[in-house]
Design a protein around this motif. Structure first.
Motif, PDB file in Angstrom:
ATOM      1  N   SER A  67      -3.236  -3.666  -0.590  1.00  0.00           N
ATOM      2  CA  SER A  67      -2.916  -2.913  -1.798  1.00  0.00           C
ATOM      3  C   SER A  67      -3.802  -3.381  -2.951  1.00  0.00           C
ATOM      4  N   ALA A 115      -8.795   0.147  -4.690  1.00  0.00           N
ATOM      5  CA  ALA A 115      -7.953  -1.014  -4.407  1.00  0.00           C
ATOM      6  C   ALA A 115      -8.534  -2.314  -4.943  1.00  0.00           C
ATOM      7  N   GLY A 152      -4.216   2.589  -0.730  1.00  0.00           N
ATOM      8  CA  GLY A 152      -3.896   2.545   0.692  1.00  0.00           C
ATOM      9  C   GLY A 152      -5.126   2.541   1.566  1.00  0.00           C
ATOM     10  N   THR A 181       3.003  -9.778  -1.183  1.00  0.00           N
ATOM     11  CA  THR A 181       2.185  -8.632  -0.795  1.00  0.00           C
ATOM     12  C   THR A 181       1.967  -8.649   0.708  1.00  0.00           C
ATOM     13  N   ARG A 207       0.826  -1.202   0.000  1.00  0.00           N
ATOM     14  CA  ARG A 207       0.000   0.000   0.000  1.00  0.00           C
ATOM     15  C   ARG A 207       0.862   1.255   0.000  1.00  0.00           C
ATOM     16  N   GLN A 208       0.278   2.329  -0.503  1.00  0.00           N
ATOM     17  CA  GLN A 208       0.906   3.638  -0.389  1.00  0.00           C
ATOM     18  C   GLN A 208       0.583   4.215   0.984  1.00  0.00           C
ATOM     19  N   HIS A 214       0.580   0.831  -4.530  1.00  0.00           N
ATOM     20  CA  HIS A 214      -0.686   1.239  -5.126  1.00  0.00           C
ATOM     21  C   HIS A 214      -1.847   1.087  -4.154  1.00  0.00           C
TER      22      HIS A 214
END
Length: 565
Positions: free
Chosen positions: A282, A209, A272, A299, A96-97, A270
């Protein structure tokens, strides 16, 4: 000599040209769009173009129930991916961002740490390619259209007291949790009470997401419920003419971002979504690209295995169609000692001296949490591996205690020193994960779509959390009935509860039994595709502490950022 800061390490990185990192994944120049010097956007056409390439083994990194300080899940995800190169494999990371709310609050950045980081670290933690701002804009566009809909005659009959769509900002700001809008003259809108959430808690973020394509995203936006009529009928974003504009704002954001680790492993950063209210994983599109980009796609799922991993399995995998081959449960000495109930760990305060003393007995006293989180992985038919994330103040006997706990229930464990040693410090873990991923996959969802919402809630509560049962407040029971009546009963559930306990009570450590899950209300994220029951007082807009990170983040005379961690 003191250990360098994360920022110092990141600035000393030897970055590979980002086009070369993309080439490692099979992404040609026609599939990438440079964003500055060290970041790329990946065109969604890559999903179809890479479809004939071999499929990577799919690995999710989860954890024991964390302390307020976190247990290094992102760092372990990055370290494991870097370690794959050391054992002759190629990995791709998908994470995640980070939200700038926690970055400037108490948590700091989310690029990993030490010699297991995503770089450029400042770029990752500060705006990146602006995807969060696009989410904020799309969400608030719909908020503006809701109020304009009321002002322009309210043709749908939307009940102003039943509007559930709020506004968002990517900040921590408790003063905005509850506000009144529309004050002023009659041309300034209809006065009503509403509030702000943090952008990561937006349903737009959850949709972002989970969407598989621009068209899928557009269709999900159309299904967003903004409120209800007086008769209890849902009013959607499509009903008030907002879904198309939202999709236009989010079109470019849906392209995954490509960065790299300190050891030049590809990293897809990508989306969040909030780990308490949403699914905390993500993006699906990043995984659909990454699953064809190497030998392993690694991930990370937010918080412990009862939270992010359960949602990864039952929400994200439902949406993506991908099935995991192995899972990692990150464990630390300090977390298991905390789960003994003998120590208190508080953010911003030093660890208790007694916690740092050598004591394998304290580790064993907190073993129930690790055993239960391993069981939660196995409930879904996935092979778990325990990553013992080593800290400098740990003792070898305490690491051995964690290994004994894991092995007593048939799980392999590996000590990792990736924070200090990079990829070479996680090679034992990489070998264990590679072995686990070769076992036949028996992945299964916890419940079918056809189960009722109450059955889904009760299955997660009893099987994953260890509750005796579920108690519904009168309001929650009414809302469940309404959601079923409105045709939302086929959706999975995303239970919002504390991340600091497997139970709904943050003070209960280990793996509590003899308790019941209290559901006080049940909200919808129909566009995202889940229902979220709320257990306890869940904050969707965090506040700032007495000494937020913002106090120490600055810029020097040469324009260099200082204090970012």
């Amino acid at each position: 000599m003191s250990f360098p800061t994360d920022l110092q390490i990141a600035r000393g990185a030897s970055l590979k040209p980002i086009e070369g990192v993309a080439e490692q994944m099979g992404l040609g120049p026609h599939l990438i769009e440079p964003y500055g010097r060290d970041v790329l956007k990946i065109r969604l056409e890559a999903i179809d173009e890479l479809a004939d390439r071999p499929k990577a083994k799919y690995v999710v990194v989860s954890a024991v129930t964390p302390t307020p300080l976190g247990e290094g899940k992102t760092t372990t995800t990055v370290g494991l991916a870097q370690a794959m190169k050391h054992i002759g494999r190629q990995a791709v990371v998908a994470v995640r961002q980070p939200s700038m709310g926690p970055t400037f609050g108490i948590k700091g950045g989310a690029a990993g740490g030490g010699y297991a980081q995503v770089v450029p670290m400042e770029t990752l933690n500060l705006h990146l390619t602006g995807d969060f701002h696009a989410v904020t804009a799309a969400h608030n566009m719909l908020s503006a259209l809701v109020d304009n809909h009321l002002h322009q005659g309210n043709p749908t009959g939307l009940d102003p007291h039943s509007i559930i769509w709020r506004r968002v900002l990517d900040v921590n700001d408790r003063a905005l949790r509850n506000v009144i809008v529309g004050l002023g003259t009659h041309v300034d809108g209809e006065p009503r009470q509403t509030g702000f959430d943090i952008t990561a808690a937006s349903e737009v973020m959850a949709i972002f997401a989970l969407a598989r394509s621009v068209q899928d995203m557009r269709e999900r936006f159309a299904r967003v419920v903004v409120g209800y009529t007086a008769a209890g009928d849902p009013v959607t974003a499509e009903d008030i003419g907002g879904a198309g504009a939202m999709a236009v704002i989010m079109r470019e954001a849906l392209k995954p971002n490509l960065l790299q680790t300190l050891e030049n492993t590809p990293v897809l950063v990508h989306a969040g979504p909030f780990g308490n209210i949403a699914h905390g994983n993500s993006s699906v599109v990043a995984d659909l690209v990454g699953i064809r980009g190497g030998d392993y796609l690694i991930t990370e799922a937010g918080f412990g295995a009862d939270m992010g991993a359960e949602r990864f399995f039952n929400i994200k995998c439902r949406a993506s169609g991908l099935t995991p081959d192995a899972a990692v449960v990150v464990a630390t000495v300090r977390a298991l000692k905390a789960h003994s109930g003998r120590f208190t760990i508080a953010p911003g305060k030093p660890l208790p001296p007694e916690l740092l003393a050598e004591s394998p007995d304290d580790v064993h006293a907190g073993a129930a949490n690790l055993r239960k989180q391993i069981e939660n992985i196995r409930l879904h038919g996935v092979s778990p591996v325990v990553a013992i994330n080593a800290f400098p103040e740990d003792h070898a006997s305490e690491h051995e205690a964690i290994r004994q706990i894991a092995e007593s229930i048939g799980a392999r464990a590996a000590v990792c020193t990736h924070f200090a040693d990079g990829g070479k410090g996680a090679t034992e873990l990489a070998e264990a994960v590679a072995e686990a991923a070769e076992k036949p996959s028996n992945f299964r969802l916890l419940y079918p779509d056809s189960a009722s919402l109450r059955e889904k809630i009760e299955t997660v509560a009893t099987e994953v959390y260890g509750a005796e049962g579920v108690d519904y407040d009168r309001k929650a029971a009414r809302e469940l009935d309404r959601h079923e009546r409105n045709g939302f009963g086929n959706l999975p559930v995303c239970i919002a509860k504390t991340h600091l306990s497997i139970s709904s009570d943050s003070s209960l450590k280990g793996a509590p039994t003899g308790w019941r899950l209290p559901v006080r209300e049940v909200r919808t994220s129909v566009g995202a595709g889940f229902i979220y029951p709320i257990c306890g007082d869940m904050r969707t807009m965090p506040g700032l502490g007495a000494t937020p990170s913002a106090h120490s983040i600055d810029i020097d005379a040469d324009g260099e950022i200082e204090g970012l961690s």
